[in-house]
Scaffold this motif. Structure first.
Motif, PDB file in Angstrom:
ATOM      1  N   ARG A 102       0.808  -1.229   0.000  1.00 32.28           N
ATOM      2  CA  ARG A 102       0.000   0.000   0.000  1.00 32.28           C
ATOM      3  C   ARG A 102       0.837   1.273   0.000  1.00 32.28           C
ATOM      4  N   ASN A 103       1.970   1.233   0.671  1.00 28.46           N
ATOM      5  CA  ASN A 103       2.683   2.476   0.992  1.00 28.46           C
ATOM      6  C   ASN A 103       3.982   2.725   0.247  1.00 28.46           C
ATOM      7  N   ILE A 104       4.545   1.681  -0.371  1.00 27.17           N
ATOM      8  CA  ILE A 104       5.872   1.823  -0.960  1.00 27.17           C
ATOM      9  C   ILE A 104       5.879   1.311  -2.388  1.00 27.17           C
ATOM     10  N   GLY A 105       6.390   2.142  -3.295  1.00 33.09           N
ATOM     11  CA  GLY A 105       6.590   1.729  -4.681  1.00 33.09           C
ATOM     12  C   GLY A 105       8.082   1.621  -4.955  1.00 33.09           C
ATOM     13  N   PHE A 106       8.465   0.711  -5.849  1.00 24.49           N
ATOM     14  CA  PHE A 106       9.889   0.472  -6.122  1.00 24.49           C
ATOM     15  C   PHE A 106      10.182   0.649  -7.611  1.00 24.49           C
ATOM     16  N   VAL A 107      11.304   1.296  -7.893  1.00 24.05           N
ATOM     17  CA  VAL A 107      11.830   1.382  -9.260  1.00 24.05           C
ATOM     18  C   VAL A 107      13.290   0.962  -9.197  1.00 24.05           C
ATOM     19  N   PHE A 108      13.646  -0.071  -9.995  1.00 28.74           N
ATOM     20  CA  PHE A 108      15.000  -0.608  -9.960  1.00 28.74           C
ATOM     21  C   PHE A 108      15.757  -0.222 -11.235  1.00 28.74           C
ATOM     22  N   GLN A 109      17.078  -0.409 -11.208  1.00 24.06           N
ATOM     23  CA  GLN A 109      17.899  -0.031 -12.355  1.00 24.06           C
ATOM     24  C   GLN A 109      17.485  -0.779 -13.621  1.00 24.06           C
ATOM     25  N   PHE A 110      17.194  -2.066 -13.490  1.00 24.09           N
ATOM     26  CA  PHE A 110      16.863  -2.874 -14.664  1.00 24.09           C
ATOM     27  C   PHE A 110      15.378  -3.239 -14.696  1.00 24.09           C
ATOM     28  N   HIS A 111      14.565  -2.332 -14.252  1.00 27.57           N
ATOM     29  CA  HIS A 111      13.097  -2.306 -14.336  1.00 27.57           C
ATOM     30  C   HIS A 111      12.362  -3.504 -13.752  1.00 27.57           C
ATOM     31  N   GLN A 112      12.935  -4.727 -13.839  1.00 25.00           N
ATOM     32  CA  GLN A 112      12.340  -5.925 -13.227  1.00 25.00           C
ATOM     33  C   GLN A 112      10.903  -6.187 -13.696  1.00 25.00           C
TER      34      GLN A 112
ATOM     35  N   ARG B 260       1.420   1.622 -26.055  1.00 25.05           N
ATOM     36  CA  ARG B 260       2.355   0.525 -25.789  1.00 25.05           C
ATOM     37  C   ARG B 260       1.803  -0.475 -24.780  1.00 25.05           C
ATOM     38  N   MET B 261       0.535  -0.304 -24.389  1.00 26.59           N
ATOM     39  CA  MET B 261      -0.047  -1.118 -23.309  1.00 26.59           C
ATOM     40  C   MET B 261      -0.015  -2.614 -23.575  1.00 26.59           C
ATOM     41  N   THR B 262      -0.211  -2.999 -24.820  1.00 30.25           N
ATOM     42  CA  THR B 262      -0.311  -4.429 -25.143  1.00 30.25           C
ATOM     43  C   THR B 262       1.044  -5.033 -25.516  1.00 30.25           C
ATOM     44  N   HIS B 263       2.097  -4.229 -25.456  1.00 28.88           N
ATOM     45  CA  HIS B 263       3.426  -4.717 -25.805  1.00 28.88           C
ATOM     46  C   HIS B 263       4.096  -5.370 -24.594  1.00 28.88           C
ATOM     47  N   LYS B 264       4.846  -6.408 -24.857  1.00 26.83           N
ATOM     48  CA  LYS B 264       5.629  -7.055 -23.804  1.00 26.83           C
ATOM     49  C   LYS B 264       6.987  -6.341 -23.679  1.00 26.83           C
ATOM     50  N   PRO B 265       7.684  -6.526 -22.546  1.00 31.69           N
ATOM     51  CA  PRO B 265       8.933  -5.802 -22.325  1.00 31.69           C
ATOM     52  C   PRO B 265       9.940  -5.900 -23.467  1.00 31.69           C
ATOM     53  N   ALA B 266      10.046  -7.066 -24.098  1.00 36.29           N
ATOM     54  CA  ALA B 266      11.020  -7.229 -25.187  1.00 36.29           C
ATOM     55  C   ALA B 266      10.725  -6.317 -26.369  1.00 36.29           C
ATOM     56  N   GLU B 267       9.479  -5.825 -26.447  1.00 35.98           N
ATOM     57  CA  GLU B 267       9.077  -4.959 -27.558  1.00 35.98           C
ATOM     58  C   GLU B 267       9.165  -3.469 -27.199  1.00 35.98           C
ATOM     59  N   LEU B 268       9.676  -3.168 -26.006  1.00 35.62           N
ATOM     60  CA  LEU B 268       9.750  -1.783 -25.542  1.00 35.62           C
ATOM     61  C   LEU B 268      11.201  -1.305 -25.511  1.00 35.62           C
ATOM     62  N   SER B 269      11.387  -0.001 -25.687  1.00 33.55           N
ATOM     63  CA  SER B 269      12.719   0.585 -25.554  1.00 33.55           C
ATOM     64  C   SER B 269      13.096   0.659 -24.073  1.00 33.55           C
ATOM     65  N   GLY B 270      14.359   0.946 -23.796  1.00 34.82           N
ATOM     66  CA  GLY B 270      14.802   1.065 -22.408  1.00 34.82           C
ATOM     67  C   GLY B 270      14.033   2.129 -21.647  1.00 34.82           C
ATOM     68  N   GLY B 271      13.821   3.272 -22.281  1.00 31.72           N
ATOM     69  CA  GLY B 271      13.074   4.344 -21.631  1.00 31.72           C
ATOM     70  C   GLY B 271      11.634   3.966 -21.371  1.00 31.72           C
ATOM     71  N   GLU B 272      11.023   3.261 -22.341  1.00 32.71           N
ATOM     72  CA  GLU B 272       9.635   2.825 -22.169  1.00 32.71           C
ATOM     73  C   GLU B 272       9.509   1.810 -21.041  1.00 32.71           C
ATOM     74  N   LYS B 273      10.460   0.872 -20.965  1.00 30.65           N
ATOM     75  CA  LYS B 273      10.434  -0.115 -19.878  1.00 30.65           C
ATOM     76  C   LYS B 273      10.486   0.582 -18.522  1.00 30.65           C
ATOM     77  N   GLN B 274      11.347   1.590 -18.399  1.00 32.16           N
ATOM     78  CA  GLN B 274      11.491   2.242 -17.106  1.00 32.16           C
ATOM     79  C   GLN B 274      10.257   3.058 -16.764  1.00 32.16           C
ATOM     80  N   ARG B 275       9.584   3.633 -17.774  1.00 38.91           N
ATOM     81  CA  ARG B 275       8.333   4.351 -17.497  1.00 38.91           C
ATOM     82  C   ARG B 275       7.220   3.377 -17.099  1.00 38.91           C
ATOM     83  N   VAL B 276       7.212   2.187 -17.688  1.00 41.61           N
ATOM     84  CA  VAL B 276       6.258   1.153 -17.248  1.00 41.61           C
ATOM     85  C   VAL B 276       6.534   0.798 -15.787  1.00 41.61           C
ATOM     86  N   ALA B 277       7.820   0.682 -15.438  1.00 40.68           N
ATOM     87  CA  ALA B 277       8.182   0.373 -14.052  1.00 40.68           C
ATOM     88  C   ALA B 277       7.727   1.483 -13.100  1.00 40.68           C
ATOM     89  N   VAL B 278       7.817   2.731 -13.545  1.00 42.68           N
ATOM     90  CA  VAL B 278       7.333   3.855 -12.725  1.00 42.68           C
ATOM     91  C   VAL B 278       5.813   3.780 -12.574  1.00 42.68           C
TER      92      VAL B 278
END
Length: 217
Positions: A79-89, A130-148
Motif C-alpha cells: 500500500r505504501n511503498i513503490g519500487f523502481v530498480f535499475q533494470f526495471h524488473q 504501448r499497453m499491449t506490448h511485452k517488455p522485449a518490444e519496448l525501448s529502455g526508456g519505455e520499460k522504465q516508465r512502465v516500471a514507474v
C-alpha cells in the motif's frame, strides 16, 4: 513521513550501516549518494521493508514497521511503498498493462478497477499505445516508465528508486529525471533515490551523503 532512528546493519563481521538517523517529509525528492559499498542500497532496502535492521527503528506514516507481523508488513509495503530498480524488473511474459496491474491485484483490487487504474497511469506516462506490448518490444526508456507506472499504481506514500537511470542513455535519463519532478507536482509524490548520477542528485531537494555506513553532515 519517514523516520529512521539509529539504524545498524551488519553482514557477518562487516557493519554496513552505523547508526543512521534520517527524516524525510511528504513530497520531498531526496537523493542518497556515496561510493560503492557505502551502504546506500542496504539503507534503501531497509526503508522499503525488504530487509530488517539489526537494531534501530523505522517509522513510515506513523507506523513502526518492526511491530508488524510478516503478512501485515507485506500488505503495508504494497500500500505504501513503490519500487523502481535499475533494470526495471518487468515480468517478460506479461504486457506493459499487466505488469502495471500486478501490485494492485496483489492488494486485492478488483481486476476491472486495477486495469482502469493501470491504463490511467500508462496514459499519464504517454504509453497508451504501448499497453499491449511485452517488455522485449519496448525501448529502455519505455520499460522504465512502465516500471514507474507499476510503482505508482497503488498511490504509495513513497517511491524508492535504486539507480533508476543507470541503464538508460542520456536522452532517456533526462526524461526520467523530469518525470520524477512532474509526479511530485501532480501527486505530491515523495521519492528517495539512490544514484551515482551527479546531475540528478544536484536537482533533488536534498542530497544525503553516505560514506562507510555513516551520513556525512
Amino acid at each position: 513521513m519517514i523516520q529512521t532512528e539509529q539504524i545498524f546493519k551488519s553482514f557477518g563481521p562487516l557493519t554496513v550501516l552505523k547508526g543512521i538517523d534520517l527524516s524525510i517529509k511528504p513530497g520531498e525528492i531526496v537523493s542518497i549518494v556515496g561510493p560503492s559499498g557505502a551502504g546506500k542500497t542496504t539503507l534503501l532496502q531497509i526503508i522499503g521493508t525488504l530487509d530488517s535492521p539489526d537494531s534501530g527503528k523505522l517509522t513510515i506514516n506513523g507506523v513502526e514497521t518492526s511491530k508488524l507481523k510478516e503478512k501485515e508488513l507485506a500488505a503495508f509495503r504494497n500500500r505504501n511503498i513503490g519500487f523502481v530498480f535499475q533494470f526495471h524488473q518487468l515480468l517478460p511474459e506479461f504486457t506493459a498493462l499487466e505488469n502495471v496491474m500486478i501490485p494492485a491485484l496483489i492488494g486485492k483490487v478488483k481486476a476491472g478497477d486495477a486495469e482502469k487504474k493501470a491504463k490511467e497511469m500508462l496514459d499519464f506516462l504517454k504509453l497508451s499505445d504501448r499497453m499491449t506490448h511485452k517488455p522485449a518490444e519496448l525501448s529502455g526508456g519505455e520499460k522504465q516508465r512502465v516500471a514507474v507506472a507499476r510503482a505508482l499504481i497503488n498511490h504509495p506514500s513513497v517511491i524508492l528508486a535504486d539507480e533508476p537511470s543507470g541503464s538508460l542513455d542520456s536522452h532517456n535519463k533526462e526524461e526520467l529525471h523530469q518525470l520524477f519532478f512532474e509526479l511530485r507536482k501532480e501527486f505530491n509524490q515523495t521519492f528517495v533515490i539512490v544514484t551515482h548520477d551527479e546531475q540528478l542528485a544536484a536537482n533533488t531537494d536534498r542530497v544525503i551523503h553516505l560514506i562507510d555506513g555513516v551520513i556525512q553532515h
